[in-house]
Write a protein that holds these residues in place. Structure first.
Motif, PDB file in Angstrom:
ATOM      1  N   GLY A 329       0.816  -1.198   0.000  1.00  0.00           N
ATOM      2  CA  GLY A 329       0.000   0.000   0.000  1.00  0.00           C
ATOM      3  C   GLY A 329       0.851   1.250   0.000  1.00  0.00           C
ATOM      4  N   ALA A 330       0.251   2.359  -0.464  1.00  0.00           N
ATOM      5  CA  ALA A 330       1.014   3.601  -0.566  1.00  0.00           C
ATOM      6  C   ALA A 330       1.416   4.125   0.802  1.00  0.00           C
ATOM      7  CB  ALA A 330       0.206   4.651  -1.319  1.00  0.00           C
ATOM      8  N   VAL A 331       0.600   3.839   1.818  1.00  0.00           N
ATOM      9  CA  VAL A 331       0.909   4.290   3.171  1.00  0.00           C
ATOM     10  C   VAL A 331       1.528   3.109   3.927  1.00  0.00           C
ATOM     11  CG1 VAL A 331       0.008   5.310   5.302  1.00  0.00           C
ATOM     12  CG2 VAL A 331      -0.986   5.935   3.097  1.00  0.00           C
ATOM     13  N   SER A 332       2.823   3.017   3.827  1.00  0.00           N
ATOM     14  CA  SER A 332       3.522   1.885   4.409  1.00  0.00           C
ATOM     15  C   SER A 332       4.986   2.237   4.636  1.00  0.00           C
ATOM     16  CB  SER A 332       3.428   0.659   3.490  1.00  0.00           C
ATOM     17  OG  SER A 332       4.079   0.917   2.252  1.00  0.00           O
ATOM     18  N   GLU A 333       5.640   1.418   5.449  1.00  0.00           N
ATOM     19  CA  GLU A 333       7.054   1.643   5.713  1.00  0.00           C
ATOM     20  C   GLU A 333       7.915   1.512   4.455  1.00  0.00           C
ATOM     21  OE1 GLU A 333      10.764  -0.210   8.320  1.00  0.00           O
ATOM     22  OE2 GLU A 333       8.712  -0.889   8.688  1.00  0.00           O
ATOM     23  N   PRO A 334       7.746   0.436   3.656  1.00  0.00           N
ATOM     24  CA  PRO A 334       8.609   0.317   2.471  1.00  0.00           C
ATOM     25  C   PRO A 334       8.476   1.499   1.518  1.00  0.00           C
ATOM     26  CG  PRO A 334       7.525  -1.776   2.933  1.00  0.00           C
ATOM     27  CD  PRO A 334       6.885  -0.758   3.816  1.00  0.00           C
ATOM     28  N   VAL A 335       7.255   2.022   1.371  1.00  0.00           N
ATOM     29  CA  VAL A 335       7.054   3.149   0.448  1.00  0.00           C
ATOM     30  C   VAL A 335       7.698   4.411   1.021  1.00  0.00           C
ATOM     31  CG1 VAL A 335       5.316   4.684  -0.561  1.00  0.00           C
ATOM     32  CG2 VAL A 335       5.006   2.196  -0.647  1.00  0.00           C
ATOM     33  N   ALA A 336       7.526   4.671   2.314  1.00  0.00           N
ATOM     34  CA  ALA A 336       8.147   5.853   2.910  1.00  0.00           C
ATOM     35  C   ALA A 336       9.663   5.795   2.774  1.00  0.00           C
ATOM     36  CB  ALA A 336       7.753   5.965   4.380  1.00  0.00           C
ATOM     37  N   ARG A 337      10.236   4.633   3.019  1.00  0.00           N
ATOM     38  CA  ARG A 337      11.680   4.482   2.908  1.00  0.00           C
ATOM     39  C   ARG A 337      12.142   4.697   1.470  1.00  0.00           C
ATOM     40  NH1 ARG A 337      14.050   1.346   7.119  1.00  0.00           N
ATOM     41  NH2 ARG A 337      15.357   0.239   5.623  1.00  0.00           N
ATOM     42  N   ALA A 338      11.395   4.106   0.523  1.00  0.00           N
ATOM     43  CA  ALA A 338      11.769   4.256  -0.891  1.00  0.00           C
ATOM     44  C   ALA A 338      11.638   5.699  -1.355  1.00  0.00           C
ATOM     45  CB  ALA A 338      10.905   3.339  -1.751  1.00  0.00           C
ATOM     46  N   MET A 339      10.636   6.426  -0.824  1.00  0.00           N
ATOM     47  CA  MET A 339      10.472   7.842  -1.181  1.00  0.00           C
ATOM     48  C   MET A 339      11.658   8.658  -0.678  1.00  0.00           C
ATOM     49  SD  MET A 339       6.379   8.371  -0.398  1.00  0.00           S
ATOM     50  CE  MET A 339       6.433  10.154  -0.663  1.00  0.00           C
ATOM     51  N   VAL A 373       0.336   7.848   9.333  1.00  0.00           N
ATOM     52  CA  VAL A 373       1.420   8.336   8.473  1.00  0.00           C
ATOM     53  C   VAL A 373       2.661   7.485   8.698  1.00  0.00           C
ATOM     54  CG1 VAL A 373       0.569  10.726   8.467  1.00  0.00           C
ATOM     55  CG2 VAL A 373       2.274  10.026  10.158  1.00  0.00           C
ATOM     56  N   TRP A 374       3.438   7.370   7.645  1.00  0.00           N
ATOM     57  CA  TRP A 374       4.798   6.836   7.720  1.00  0.00           C
ATOM     58  C   TRP A 374       5.740   7.926   7.248  1.00  0.00           C
ATOM     59  CZ3 TRP A 374       7.143   2.554   9.604  1.00  0.00           C
ATOM     60  CH2 TRP A 374       6.331   1.478   9.971  1.00  0.00           C
ATOM     61  N   VAL A 375       6.792   8.160   8.015  1.00  0.00           N
ATOM     62  CA  VAL A 375       7.818   9.109   7.596  1.00  0.00           C
ATOM     63  C   VAL A 375       9.154   8.397   7.612  1.00  0.00           C
ATOM     64  CG1 VAL A 375       6.509  11.067   8.519  1.00  0.00           C
ATOM     65  CG2 VAL A 375       8.299  10.006   9.911  1.00  0.00           C
ATOM     66  N   ALA A 376      10.048   8.839   6.751  1.00  0.00           N
ATOM     67  CA  ALA A 376      11.368   8.218   6.665  1.00  0.00           C
ATOM     68  C   ALA A 376      12.433   9.273   6.465  1.00  0.00           C
ATOM     69  CB  ALA A 376      11.421   7.203   5.531  1.00  0.00           C
ATOM     70  N   VAL A 377      13.613   8.989   7.006  1.00  0.00           N
ATOM     71  CA  VAL A 377      14.789   9.845   6.857  1.00  0.00           C
ATOM     72  C   VAL A 377      15.910   8.998   6.283  1.00  0.00           C
ATOM     73  CG1 VAL A 377      16.505  11.240   8.059  1.00  0.00           C
ATOM     74  CG2 VAL A 377      14.116  11.298   8.806  1.00  0.00           C
ATOM     75  N   ASP A 378      16.487   9.465   5.185  1.00  0.00           N
ATOM     76  CA  ASP A 378      17.638   8.796   4.568  1.00  0.00           C
ATOM     77  C   ASP A 378      18.824   9.753   4.661  1.00  0.00           C
ATOM     78  OD1 ASP A 378      19.663   7.940   2.797  1.00  0.00           O
ATOM     79  OD2 ASP A 378      18.228   6.953   1.487  1.00  0.00           O
ATOM     80  N   ILE A 379      19.831   9.363   5.461  1.00  0.00           N
ATOM     81  CA  ILE A 379      21.054  10.158   5.569  1.00  0.00           C
ATOM     82  C   ILE A 379      22.187   9.328   4.966  1.00  0.00           C
ATOM     83  CG2 ILE A 379      22.653  11.360   7.102  1.00  0.00           C
ATOM     84  CD1 ILE A 379      20.413  11.661   9.118  1.00  0.00           C
ATOM     85  N   ASP A 380      22.578   9.715   3.759  1.00  0.00           N
ATOM     86  CA  ASP A 380      23.666   9.009   3.067  1.00  0.00           C
ATOM     87  C   ASP A 380      23.447   7.502   3.034  1.00  0.00           C
ATOM     88  OD1 ASP A 380      25.207  11.177   2.271  1.00  0.00           O
ATOM     89  OD2 ASP A 380      26.207  11.325   4.210  1.00  0.00           O
ATOM     90  N   GLY A 381      22.195   7.085   2.801  1.00  0.00           N
ATOM     91  CA  GLY A 381      21.904   5.671   2.672  1.00  0.00           C
ATOM     92  C   GLY A 381      21.482   4.982   3.945  1.00  0.00           C
TER      93      GLY A 381
END
Length: 426
Positions: A329-339, A373-381
């Motif tokens: 689903g669009a509201v999910s952990e994998p999607v937030a991480r990929a975004m 909501v799912w939010v994600a932070v990507d810092i240099d991978g």
């Protein structure tokens, strides 16, 4: 000194304008030791204005009004209060000349006849210079020392005149070395009011004689400590000590003090680390980007962002696999991480932030209710994601989602994780 505030305007009673003037007046005057004992709002009616001001004068003898000093027929403050003091209205030639010059210089136009009303003042009044607009303020005082200060309702003008003309006058009337009323505010995020109280324990009701107020809002819960009965030096020491005790109890959730904005704080932290930032937003629809770019100097850190509202945009612009959306689903952990990762790679930034959620009022399910909501932070991978169910209406959920991802960036910087921290890490 006790004082009352009367704010005037039909727009305030009707709810079309929020009364920010009274709040600003109360904060500034409290710092001088002035106690605001009552705040009253009335409409643009001479009888109601007189009644509100008369009652306030009977209680305290000192009143500040805002509003009703303009050039139109509904601006009744001056004549209503002049009548209350038994003073006729007279034309002030200097005010009229100043108004005429202002219009010729700034508008290349002769002063409209309606603006002549702004040059009419109560006889015997002291004129308060307005360096921020056309309506002068008025200070009217009788032989018993009862006084009313009339300020314009436009917030920028009112605040400027308060600083320039009212504060010095009141400061002279407050005994030196007397009691001051001051507050210190700690700003928290991502923790409920009741949870804060539990963590504070015995401090929850107050600290060393200082009151403690809980102020929940879309940014989080502010904790406001207030000293009411000390002189300036003792107040500063008491607030410093109490704030340190409170901060120690809830440190993982405190992101700032006073008027600190989490977006501005995170941009400053990024700048200190020579990091750049890009954002990918679904349910917030650009709100996170708006908050970041509202901060002066943000262009040195914020590279850009993508509003990936539709699923196909998430796939095309951010590289979120369609199969992942179909499965989770669009509201999910994998999607937030990929975004978060997709936007970081697309813009070549150090940091990518991703938000996806259900802002409502429709679209919720038993497994994913409105506010999920799912939010994600990507810092240099290094990708970290967290889920939350946020309260409020559509606007509040979107704002809180932006605040949530900013707070998670703060925690990623500090590596101060606890049981409410990341649900998963790569």
């Amino acid at each position: 000194m006790n004082l009352e505030i009367v704010t005037i305007g039909d727009e305030l009673l009707l709810g079309f304008t929020i009364d920010t003037n009274a709040a600003h007046l109360a904060r500034e005057l409290a710092a001088l030791g002035v106690r605001i004992v009552r705040r009253t709002t009335c409409g643009d009616d001479a009888t109601n204005i007189q009644s509100a001001v008369r009652d306030a004068l009977d209680r305290t003898g000192a009143v500040i009004t805002t509003g009703g000093l303009g050039p139109t027929a509904d601006d009744m403050t001056k004549p209503a209060i002049a009548e209350l003091f038994g003073q006729p209205m007279v034309l002030d030639p200097q005010i009229l000349t100043n108004l005429q010059e202002r219009w010729r210089t700034r508008f290349n136009h002769e002063l409209p006849v309606s603006n002549h009303q702004q040059a009419m003042v109560p006889q015997g009044a002291t004129i308060l210079t307005n360096n921020f607009g056309s309506a002068p303020g008025i200070w009217l005082e009788n032989d018993r020392g009862r006084w009313v200060a009339m300020l314009p309702g436009v917030p920028r003008e009112m605040r400027g005149m308060l600083a320039d003309t009212i504060m010095p006058r009141i400061r002279d009337r407050v005994p030196a070395g007397g009691v001051v009323i001051r507050s210190r505010t700690l700003r928290t995020a991502n923790i409920a009011e009741s949870a804060l109280a539990d963590r504070l324990g015995e401090l929850a009701r107050g600290v060393d004689g200082l009151s403690l107020a809980y102020l929940p809002g879309s940014d989080g819960v502010d904790l406001r400590l207030t000293s009411w009965d000390r002189d300036a030096r003792a107040t500063s020491a008491a607030l410093d000590s109490a704030a340190a005790l409170v901060r120690e109890k809830v440190a993982p959730f405190v992101y700032g003090e006073g008027d600190d904005d989490l977006a501005a704080l995170m941009l400053a932290e990024c700048a200190a680390r020579n990091a750049t930032l890009a954002v990918a937003e679904s349910c917030t629809g650009g709100m996170l980007g708006m908050r970041l770019t509202a901060v002066p100097g943000s262009s040195r850190t914020v590279l850009g962002g993508t509003i990936a509202y539709a699923n196909e945009v998430k796939t095309r612009e951010l590289g979120v696999p369609a199969a992942v959306i179909a499965e989770h689903g669009a509201v999910s952990e994998p999607v937030a991480r990929a975004m978060a990762t997709g936007v970081r790679l697309r813009f070549g930034s150090t940091i990518g932030l991703g938000i996806t959620g259900i802002a409502g009022p429709d679209g919720g399910t038993p497994d994913k209710p409105v506010g999920t909501v799912w939010v994600a932070v990507d810092i240099d991978g290094d990708v970290q994601a967290v889920r939350a169910t946020l309260p409020g209406d559509r606007h509040e959920i979107r704002w809180r989602a932006a605040q949530l991802v900013l707070d998670r960036l703060r925690k990623a910087f500090s590596r101060d994780m606890d049981a409410t921290g990341w649900t998963s890490r790569s």
